[in-house]
Design a protein around this motif. Structure first.
Motif, PDB file in Angstrom:
ATOM      1  N   ALA A 177       0.849  -1.198   0.000  1.00  0.00           N
ATOM      2  CA  ALA A 177       0.000   0.000   0.000  1.00  0.00           C
ATOM      3  C   ALA A 177       0.877   1.237   0.000  1.00  0.00           C
ATOM      4  CB  ALA A 177      -0.929   0.021   1.220  1.00  0.00           C
ATOM      5  N   GLN A 178       0.389   2.293  -0.637  1.00  0.00           N
ATOM      6  CA  GLN A 178       1.034   3.609  -0.616  1.00  0.00           C
ATOM      7  C   GLN A 178      -0.068   4.659  -0.594  1.00  0.00           C
ATOM      8  OE1 GLN A 178       4.505   4.228  -3.335  1.00  0.00           O
ATOM      9  NE2 GLN A 178       3.919   2.275  -4.260  1.00  0.00           N
ATOM     10  N   GLY A 179       0.130   5.694   0.217  1.00  0.00           N
ATOM     11  CA  GLY A 179      -0.858   6.761   0.274  1.00  0.00           C
ATOM     12  C   GLY A 179      -0.718   7.559   1.553  1.00  0.00           C
ATOM     13  N   THR A 180      -1.694   8.385   1.852  1.00  0.00           N
ATOM     14  CA  THR A 180      -1.689   9.147   3.096  1.00  0.00           C
ATOM     15  C   THR A 180      -1.957   8.200   4.262  1.00  0.00           C
ATOM     16  OG1 THR A 180      -4.060   9.598   3.055  1.00  0.00           O
ATOM     17  CG2 THR A 180      -2.629  11.142   1.860  1.00  0.00           C
ATOM     18  N   PRO A 181      -1.603   8.603   5.499  1.00  0.00           N
ATOM     19  CA  PRO A 181      -1.924   7.752   6.642  1.00  0.00           C
ATOM     20  C   PRO A 181      -3.407   7.395   6.700  1.00  0.00           C
ATOM     21  CG  PRO A 181      -0.399   9.458   7.313  1.00  0.00           C
ATOM     22  CD  PRO A 181      -0.799   9.783   5.902  1.00  0.00           C
ATOM     23  N   ARG A 182      -4.267   8.340   6.381  1.00  0.00           N
ATOM     24  CA  ARG A 182      -5.700   8.083   6.427  1.00  0.00           C
ATOM     25  C   ARG A 182      -6.099   7.012   5.420  1.00  0.00           C
ATOM     26  NH1 ARG A 182      -8.762   8.892  10.427  1.00  0.00           N
ATOM     27  NH2 ARG A 182      -7.959  11.014  10.657  1.00  0.00           N
ATOM     28  N   GLU A 183      -5.412   6.989   4.272  1.00  0.00           N
ATOM     29  CA  GLU A 183      -5.746   6.024   3.227  1.00  0.00           C
ATOM     30  C   GLU A 183      -5.245   4.621   3.553  1.00  0.00           C
ATOM     31  OE1 GLU A 183      -5.674   9.122  -0.594  1.00  0.00           O
ATOM     32  OE2 GLU A 183      -3.858   8.036   0.004  1.00  0.00           O
ATOM     33  N   VAL A 184      -4.058   4.512   4.125  1.00  0.00           N
ATOM     34  CA  VAL A 184      -3.458   3.182   4.296  1.00  0.00           C
ATOM     35  C   VAL A 184      -3.655   2.595   5.691  1.00  0.00           C
ATOM     36  CG1 VAL A 184      -1.738   3.703   2.534  1.00  0.00           C
ATOM     37  CG2 VAL A 184      -1.149   4.010   4.936  1.00  0.00           C
ATOM     38  N   TYR A 185      -3.959   3.425   6.670  1.00  0.00           N
ATOM     39  CA  TYR A 185      -4.162   2.903   8.021  1.00  0.00           C
ATOM     40  C   TYR A 185      -5.597   2.407   8.157  1.00  0.00           C
ATOM     41  CZ  TYR A 185       0.245   4.334  10.236  1.00  0.00           C
ATOM     42  OH  TYR A 185       1.571   4.442  10.605  1.00  0.00           O
ATOM     43  N   THR A 186      -5.795   1.173   7.761  1.00  0.00           N
ATOM     44  CA  THR A 186      -7.080   0.516   7.956  1.00  0.00           C
ATOM     45  C   THR A 186      -6.842  -0.764   8.745  1.00  0.00           C
ATOM     46  OG1 THR A 186      -6.977  -0.838   5.937  1.00  0.00           O
ATOM     47  CG2 THR A 186      -7.877   1.405   5.726  1.00  0.00           C
ATOM     48  N   GLU A 187      -7.853  -1.234   9.403  1.00  0.00           N
ATOM     49  CA  GLU A 187      -7.710  -2.464  10.185  1.00  0.00           C
ATOM     50  C   GLU A 187      -7.332  -3.632   9.283  1.00  0.00           C
ATOM     51  OE1 GLU A 187     -11.463  -2.673  12.180  1.00  0.00           O
ATOM     52  OE2 GLU A 187     -11.079  -0.818  13.316  1.00  0.00           O
ATOM     53  N   GLN A 188      -7.907  -3.656   8.068  1.00  0.00           N
ATOM     54  CA  GLN A 188      -7.614  -4.739   7.144  1.00  0.00           C
ATOM     55  C   GLN A 188      -6.151  -4.680   6.678  1.00  0.00           C
ATOM     56  OE1 GLN A 188     -10.157  -2.588   6.873  1.00  0.00           O
ATOM     57  NE2 GLN A 188     -11.886  -3.937   7.444  1.00  0.00           N
TER      58      GLN A 188
END
Length: 267
Positions: free
Chosen positions: A223-234
């Motif tokens: 994954a690459q992106g902003t923290p909001r985009e990549v920080y998911t539980e999955q």
């Protein structure tokens, strides 16, 4: 707003140490003028990727580009004036003083016969002030504590005065207060228009400071992106095998990782 122009990138790189392939087929683009953090579990290839971006590990396949040019087609000195690198493990002669260590960061800007310039002195002074080692400048590096030594090496990288700064675990050996200070310093350097890339282990500190996050697992970028985009539980479950909840940090509003009570460490 972060400049999305890319000055440093890796394209389909295969990286190995002898017969051991660590990374195969990885592509990343480092946004110019951003603070990028690389996260992932131990031994997933974070430091190896950073070494390739620093021109220290030639790819077996693929290429690393600096402003569109193969970084290995450029001279060592040209790259050293553009890209600074702080490795996770550093060595220096035992009798070297802190001031002289930091001054070594100015070598790429000097010719073989040139003397130390006023600009060199000013850059070294500023780097020591920023990292809090000015009072240690006459001390020998071998006499420093782990945290002091780490800050002295960080000062050396800052004194190099490059457009791009690559840091492999810059908060190693530092207590929490100094970890936060170093990351604030990196953020302030980035706000001056420079590009900062750091490998970090602490997910919540990474989320606080990063504009852009690269998530690695088992030698792959997943994954690459902003923290909001990549920080998911999955995503964190996939990368770290971590059972967690993601909430908003009450201080910063950035993603905050809360491990489940039953989570155990994985190697």
């Amino acid at each position: 707003m972060t400049n999305t122009t890319v000055g440093l990138r890796a394209e389909d790189v295969r990286l190995a140490y002898g017969e051991r392939v660590v990374i195969d087929g990885v592509s990343v683009a480092i946004p110019q003028g951003a603070f990028t953090v690389i996260i992932g579990p131990n031994a997933c290839g974070k430091s190896t990727l950073l070494r390739a971006l620093a021109r220290l590990l030639p790819p077996e396949r693929g290429r690393v580009l600096l402003d569109g040019r193969d970084i290995h087609s450029l001279s060592t000195k040209v790259v050293a004036r553009r890209v600074g690198f702080l490795p996770q493990q550093q060595t220096a002669p035992g009798d070297l003083r802190v001031r002289d260590l930091v001054m070594s960061g100015r070598f790429p800007h000097q010719s073989f016969f040139s003397r130390i310039s006023d600009d060199d002195v000013a850059c070294v002074q500023r780097a020591m002030e920023l990292t809090g080692v000015l009072d240690l400048q006459e001390r020998k590096v071998e006499e420093l504590s782990g945290g002091q030594r780490q800050r002295a090496w960080l000062a050396t990288a800052i004194a190099q005065d490059t457009e791009i700064l690559l840091l492999d675990e810059p908060t190693t050996y530092l207590d929490l207060v100094h970890q936060l200070e170093v990351l604030r310093l990196c953020a302030s350097i980035q706000k001056e228009g420079r590009t900062v890339v750091a490998v970090l282990h602490d997910l919540n500190l990474a989320a606080r400071c990063a504009d852009h996050v690269i998530v690695m697992s088992a030698g792959e970028v997943i994954a690459q992106g902003t923290p909001r985009e990549v920080y998911t539980e999955q995503m964190l479950g996939r990368a770290f095998g971590l059972d967690c909840r993601i909430i908003d940090d009450p201080e910063t509003g950035t993603p905050l990782v809360i491990p489940a009570a039953s989570t155990t460490a994985t190697s």
